[in-house]
Design a protein around this motif. Structure first.
Motif, short mmCIF file in Angstrom:
data_model
loop_
_atom_site.label_atom_id
_atom_site.label_comp_id
_atom_site.label_asym_id
_atom_site.label_seq_id
_atom_site.Cartn_x
_atom_site.Cartn_y
_atom_site.Cartn_z
N LEU A 14 0.85 -1.19 0.00
CA LEU A 14 0.00 0.00 0.00
C LEU A 14 0.89 1.24 0.00
O LEU A 14 2.06 1.19 0.40
CB LEU A 14 -0.92 0.00 1.23
CG LEU A 14 -1.95 -1.13 1.28
CD1 LEU A 14 -2.74 -1.07 2.58
CD2 LEU A 14 -2.90 -1.06 0.08
N ALA A 74 -6.67 5.65 -0.65
CA ALA A 74 -6.04 4.83 0.38
C ALA A 74 -5.88 5.56 1.70
O ALA A 74 -6.01 4.97 2.77
CB ALA A 74 -4.68 4.34 -0.11
N PRO A 222 -8.15 1.94 1.32
CA PRO A 222 -7.28 1.38 0.28
C PRO A 222 -7.88 0.13 -0.35
O PRO A 222 -8.38 -0.75 0.36
CB PRO A 222 -6.00 1.04 1.05
CG PRO A 222 -6.46 0.81 2.46
CD PRO A 222 -7.59 1.78 2.67
N ASN A 252 -4.09 4.74 -9.70
CA ASN A 252 -3.14 4.72 -8.58
C ASN A 252 -1.69 4.71 -9.04
O ASN A 252 -0.80 4.28 -8.31
CB ASN A 252 -3.43 3.54 -7.66
CG ASN A 252 -3.45 2.21 -8.40
OD1 ASN A 252 -3.39 2.17 -9.63
ND2 ASN A 252 -3.53 1.13 -7.66
#
Length: 449
Positions: A14, A74, A222, A252
């Motif tokens: 992440l 996220a 996320p 992203n």
């Protein structure tokens, strides 16, 4: 009859942030929108709440207000890469010169300008609608500045390219650029009026807050898993919820690779910035709001930002490659030391004004400088690979992805359809060795610039 095979794309990592963005720190704490919780459905799910994702959401809402759109961010809107941008929404390519300045080169540059101005048009429409002042959105243009003979020559050559394109510009000598910047450091400058300067964290927050039902933004949500039933339906899972949809826009950037998309096709590069504490405007003559990019690639970007409590200087320099899309505090410290050198060389009268904030921001490059774009799985559309100039190119990527997803023919989809696919990168460890060597060479070549 055999059922279509399910497909699963799970996030291997992440996003993380390094340092404290001065843009975010200067704003009041954000009241984050709710996170995604429980199960829901949407016509479109957008993964990523930065320039690309929010621009795609805005475009969808402008074209079809009946579509239910879920934007999954996220973290907190503005805290990630978009709020770590330097705030240049640039309309002109960084390089418009060519030894044999032929028709094909001119056509490609004009298409690049058209892409950029489409992004600026969307941003301008939002700014007008929301009645933003110049502290958020300032169509002031930008300067390119030189501090060496080589830099001077590059600006003259660049101006010749702009003249061939019929683009407005103004070359400034050392005295002229000193009147703007308030320092004697720069040997020449080139003014280009089409750039818009934004406070990037405030802009991104405002863009998110401008979206109206049935577009919903979820923060601290996320995406960790994308699962398809094989028949065109997808479920996007977050730590606390899940949303089902037939269409996804992947916005992203480098973290598309975290889901297994564009594997070995994205170079993960961080840019680094430092911002001073506020100082009395009387301590630095010249204009209080100006923004300058370097004459030579990989040089030093500088902004002077006027504020109610005083002015600040932003310095952006240094680029570093990080295959895992995560950079540590050691890299931040080394970049900060270089920023201090660049700052002290340019602003000797501000020797008693230290840096207050330092930060890094991730961007994704492709080897052949094309976006990671298009329908990459049935119903999944990518708007990634900004290749630098993220505020401009990511915005355009989001607009184009929205048009493509909606089946809408536009100039952007026409231009993007002609781009090559991102080329495969060399295998490791040659990729890392080559990327680091290339960045180091370009920074060395930029020299004092």
């Amino acid at each position: 009859m055999n059922r279509p095979a399910k497909k699963v794309f799970a996030a291997s990592r992440l996003p993380t942030n390094t340092g404290v963005s001065g843009w975010v720190a200067m704003l009041p704490p954000r009241q984050a929108k709710p996170r995604l919780a429980g199960r829901s459905t949407a016509d479109v799910v957008i993964i990523g709440g930065g320039f690309a994702g929010l621009s795609a959401a805005r475009r969808i809402g402008d074209i079809d207000r009946a579509l239910r759109v879920a934007v999954l961010e996220a973290g907190v809107i503005g805290d990630a890469a978009a709020g770590r941008n330097s705030g240049f929404i640039i309309d002109l390519p960084h390089d418009v010169s060519s030894e044999d300045y032929g028709g094909d080169t001119i056509a490609k540059n004009r298409e690049a300008i058209e892409i950029s101005r489409t992004a600026i048009a969307l941003a301008s429409a939002v700014a007008e609608e929301q009645r933003w002042g110049r502290t958020i959105f300032d169509p002031c243009g930008r300067y390119s500045v030189a501090i060496s003979d080589e830099g001077d020559r590059h600006l003259v050559k660049y101006a010749e390219g702009l003249a061939a394109l019929g683009e407005r510009h103004q070359l400034l000598d050392a005295r002229g650029i000193a009147d703007i910047t308030g320092v004697e450091t720069y040997t020449s400058g080139l003014f280009m009026p089409g750039t818009v300067m934004v406070q990037p964290a405030a802009y991104i927050r405002g863009l998110a807050d401008s979206l109206r039902d049935p577009v919903t933004v979820y923060e601290n949500s996320p995406a960790v898993r994308i699962e398809g039933d094989g028949g065109g339906e997808w479920t996007v899972t977050t730590p606390h919820g899940a949303v089902s949809t037939g269409r996804i826009i992947l916005a992203n950037n480098g973290h598309a690779e975290s889901f297994g998309f564009f594997e070995s096709r994205l170079l993960h590069v961080f840019t680094w910035a430092s911002m001073t504490r506020a100082f009395d405007p009387g301590h630095l003559r010249g204009q209080r709001n100006w923004a300058a990019t370097p004459a030579l690639p990989m040089g030093t970007t500088v902004r002077r930002i006027a504020g109610e409590r005083g002015d600040r200087i932003l310095v952006r320099s240094r680029y570093s490659y990080h295959a895992g899309i995560e950079a540590g505090n050691g890299t931040l410290r080394r970049a900060g030391a270089k920023h201090d050198q660049k700052y002290n060389a340019r602003f000797p009268t501000l020797a008693d004004v230290p840096m207050e904030y330092r930060w890094g921001g991730a961007m994704a490059l492709t080897w052949n400088a094309v976006p990671a774009f298009g329908e990459i799985e049935r119903g999944i559309f990518a708007a990634c690979g900004c290749n630098g100039v993220g505020a401009t190119k990511a915005t355009a990527n989001g607009i184009a992805a929205a048009d493509l997803m909606l089946g809408r023919k536009s100039r952007l989809t026409e231009i993007f359809a002609r781009f090559e696919a991102p080329r495969p990168l060399p295998m490791q460890p040659f990729r890392t060795i080559g990327a680091k060597a290339n960045l180091a060479f370009k920074e060395w070549r930029a020299g004092a610039e």
